[in-house]
Design a protein around this motif. Structure first.
Motif, PDB file in Angstrom:
ATOM      1  N   TYR A 185       0.840  -1.194   0.000  1.00 46.86           N
ATOM      2  CA  TYR A 185       0.000   0.000   0.000  1.00 46.86           C
ATOM      3  C   TYR A 185       0.873   1.241   0.000  1.00 46.86           C
ATOM      4  O   TYR A 185       1.833   1.344   0.764  1.00 46.86           O
ATOM      5  N   GLY A 186       0.545   2.172  -0.876  1.00 49.40           N
ATOM      6  CA  GLY A 186       1.199   3.464  -0.903  1.00 49.40           C
ATOM      7  C   GLY A 186       0.165   4.565  -0.769  1.00 49.40           C
ATOM      8  O   GLY A 186      -1.014   4.374  -1.095  1.00 49.40           O
ATOM      9  N   VAL A 187       0.583   5.711  -0.278  1.00 46.72           N
ATOM     10  CA  VAL A 187      -0.312   6.858  -0.130  1.00 46.72           C
ATOM     11  C   VAL A 187       0.201   8.005  -0.977  1.00 46.72           C
ATOM     12  O   VAL A 187       1.380   8.367  -0.904  1.00 46.72           O
ATOM     13  N   ILE A 188      -0.665   8.541  -1.814  1.00 44.56           N
ATOM     14  CA  ILE A 188      -0.351   9.706  -2.636  1.00 44.56           C
ATOM     15  C   ILE A 188      -1.140  10.890  -2.092  1.00 44.56           C
ATOM     16  O   ILE A 188      -2.334  10.767  -1.797  1.00 44.56           O
ATOM     17  N   GLY A 189      -0.490  12.015  -1.933  1.00 45.02           N
ATOM     18  CA  GLY A 189      -1.146  13.195  -1.385  1.00 45.02           C
ATOM     19  C   GLY A 189      -0.970  14.412  -2.267  1.00 45.02           C
ATOM     20  O   GLY A 189       0.002  14.519  -3.024  1.00 45.02           O
ATOM     21  N   TYR A 190      -1.932  15.315  -2.174  1.00 42.94           N
ATOM     22  CA  TYR A 190      -1.880  16.575  -2.918  1.00 42.94           C
ATOM     23  C   TYR A 190      -2.411  17.692  -2.035  1.00 42.94           C
ATOM     24  O   TYR A 190      -3.415  17.528  -1.345  1.00 42.94           O
ATOM     25  N   SER A 191      -1.725  18.816  -2.023  1.00 48.30           N
ATOM     26  CA  SER A 191      -2.220  19.987  -1.309  1.00 48.30           C
ATOM     27  C   SER A 191      -1.819  21.234  -2.077  1.00 48.30           C
ATOM     28  O   SER A 191      -0.795  21.252  -2.771  1.00 48.30           O
ATOM     29  N   GLY A 192      -2.642  22.243  -1.977  1.00 50.53           N
ATOM     30  CA  GLY A 192      -2.353  23.492  -2.663  1.00 50.53           C
ATOM     31  C   GLY A 192      -3.328  24.577  -2.246  1.00 50.53           C
ATOM     32  O   GLY A 192      -4.382  24.296  -1.663  1.00 50.53           O
ATOM     33  N   ILE A 193      -2.952  25.811  -2.528  1.00 55.62           N
ATOM     34  CA  ILE A 193      -3.808  26.961  -2.260  1.00 55.62           C
ATOM     35  C   ILE A 193      -3.838  27.813  -3.519  1.00 55.62           C
ATOM     36  O   ILE A 193      -2.797  28.042  -4.148  1.00 55.62           O
ATOM     37  N   THR A 194      -5.007  28.254  -3.920  1.00 54.93           N
ATOM     38  CA  THR A 194      -5.105  29.104  -5.095  1.00 54.93           C
ATOM     39  C   THR A 194      -5.971  30.325  -4.812  1.00 54.93           C
ATOM     40  O   THR A 194      -7.008  30.227  -4.157  1.00 54.93           O
ATOM     41  N   PHE A 195      -5.493  31.479  -5.278  1.00 56.59           N
ATOM     42  CA  PHE A 195      -6.262  32.715  -5.234  1.00 56.59           C
ATOM     43  C   PHE A 195      -6.456  33.286  -6.645  1.00 56.59           C
ATOM     44  O   PHE A 195      -7.086  34.326  -6.804  1.00 56.59           O
TER      45      PHE A 195
END
Length: 450
Positions: free
Chosen positions: A240-250
């Motif tokens: 099992y692997g975990v892929i993550g994404y995070s970001g902020i947009t204005f």
């Protein structure tokens, strides 16, 4: 076709096997705890729930399973086979560790680069000191970094498909002007099947179906092909692997942001997969590939951040009207046809001069409502709503011209989700405290009259 069936069977084993199912349940529990915070923040800001923590978690698990199956098929047909003595599972263990403690570095490009460099250093020490037992990691760099490249291609597709779900409306101050945007954070659990080369003496120790080597000889890449013997077999192991994404947009809508980010991640994955093939040229090239993976990934993140600071903000109010940042599904505003990015220019036939008027409307203090809105392309549209229920809110988040004192607007300047939710909780506590003080004052006044 037989190769594909074997791979998918291994992925199914990762889901159905009791020990692997327990790991999946633990990952789902971690996801659920994170999603409870997101759902709570959405409700505090929007006035009603957009996505429940359960819905957010189930979508992460289900979409992750499909992505894991697709990634496993790509691994197989790309000829990625690891030696039975390699410790490739460390790549996935590091990703799980980062998810729980250091989400900033959850990406496989960082864990893959670290794992590859450590592997080369141990290999160098083993050769220099003539001590083969020091080569404890024993990972082929070509295979490792091709795997990381393919995982990024899969990650890019996940971000484009599901990255905008669970977005949180946030605000910041730029050039003495309030602008709105979205904070995005998603994780996916991927059950993947990796091919392991086994000697005939150890094949009986592996759980799962093994396949004789002649069927896949033409697919295999890397220096592992030199160690194939007549009686070798290939088996699939489930991880099992975990892929993550995070970001902020204005500067973009949440959908446009995830499409842009996903496309950049996919391009990075293709580029890394291509550069990884240079590993056959020697150790120096292998070090270059590992450093390239981490440095270019970091450069990609900095490019996105630079774009956010230099591009024109998308969500800001003006003297012309009040900008709509987000609309709750199935809300009165949604039924009226109001969308994120619309500008409210008139309220009940009058221009909005005092923001308090629109805040009262947002709280549901009306029985009927008429708005004139300006669409992003300049079209004007009149919308109406009547027979408003007493316990119902309009269901929008607006970008104020100035921050009001009695609203749950949260300012976000590179803050973590934990800090933001603490701000919201503190605002709610302050509001409850003020309400209690008002009630106490009323009771005191009534007692004085008596």
């Amino acid at each position: 076709m037989e190769i594909a069936i074997h791979t998918l069977r291994a992925v199914a084993y990762a889901i159905a096997d009791p020990s692997n199912a327990f790991i999946l349940m633990m990952i789902a529990l971690i996801f659920y705890n994170k999603n409870k915070k997101i759902a709570a923040m959405q409700k505090m800001i929007m006035g009603e729930s957009l996505d429940s923590a359960f819905e957010l978690t189930i979508s992460q698990i289900v979409i992750g399973i499909f992505a894991g199956a697709a990634a496993s098929l790509i691994f197989t047909y790309a000829g990625l086979v690891f030696d039975e003595n390699s410790n490739i599972y460390l790549l996935f263990m590091v990703s799980l560790f980062f998810m729980a403690f250091k989400p900033r570095f959850i990406c496989f490009s960082y864990s893959g680069a670290v794992l590859g460099i450590v592997s080369l250093l141990f290999k160098y020490a083993a050769n220099t000191l003539n001590m083969p037992q020091l080569d404890v990691i024993n990972i082929d760099i070509l295979t490792l970094m091709t795997l990381v490249g393919i995982l990024h291609i899969v990650e890019g597709s996940l971000v484009m498909i599901d990255g905008s779900r669970g977005a949180i409306p946030v605000f910041t101050n730029r050039d003495n002007k309030i602008i709105g945007g979205f904070a995005l954070k998603r994780y996916w659990a991927l059950p993947v099947a990796l091919l392991i080369l086994l000697s005939a003496t150890s094949s009986n120790l592996v759980v799962g179906q093994s396949v004789m080597i002649p069927e896949w000889r033409h697919l295999i890449k890397g220096n592992i092909i030199d160690r194939i013997v007549k009686n070798s077999v290939i088996a699939s192991i489930a991880l099992y692997g975990v892929i993550g994404y995070s970001g902020i947009t204005f500067t973009k809508s949440k959908r446009a942001k995830t499409l842009t980010s996903g496309a950049l991640i996919m391009v990075y994955g293709v580029l890394l997969t291509a550069v990884a093939q240079l590993a056959v040229l020697g150790t120096a090239y292998q070090f270059f590939i590992l450093i390239f993976a981490a440095v270019v990934h970091e450069a990609m993140l900095r490019l996105e951040k630079h774009m956010e600071f230099t591009m024109k903000p998308k969500f800001s109010s003006s003297d012309e009207g009040i900008m709509v940042l987000a609309v709750a599904p199935k809300s009165p505003a949604f039924q009226m046809g109001i969308e994120s990015g619309d500008l409210i220019v008139e309220l009940n036939g009058k221009a909005i001069e005092v923001e308090e008027e629109i805040f009262n409307i947002i709280k549901g203090n009306f029985s009927s409502l008429s708005l004139k809105i300006k669409k992003p392309f300049g079209d004007l549209k009149n919308v109406n709503y009547s027979n408003m229920a007493s316990n119902k809110r309009l269901g929008i988040v607006i970008v104020p011209r100035e921050i009001p004192k009695d609203t749950a607007i949260v300012n976000m300047n590179d803050e973590t989700f934990k800090e933001v939710i603490e701000k919201i909780k503190n605002k709610d506590k302050d509001e409850d405290k003020d309400m209690k003080q008002e009630e106490d004052q009323k009771q005191e006044q009534e007692q004085d009259k008596k």
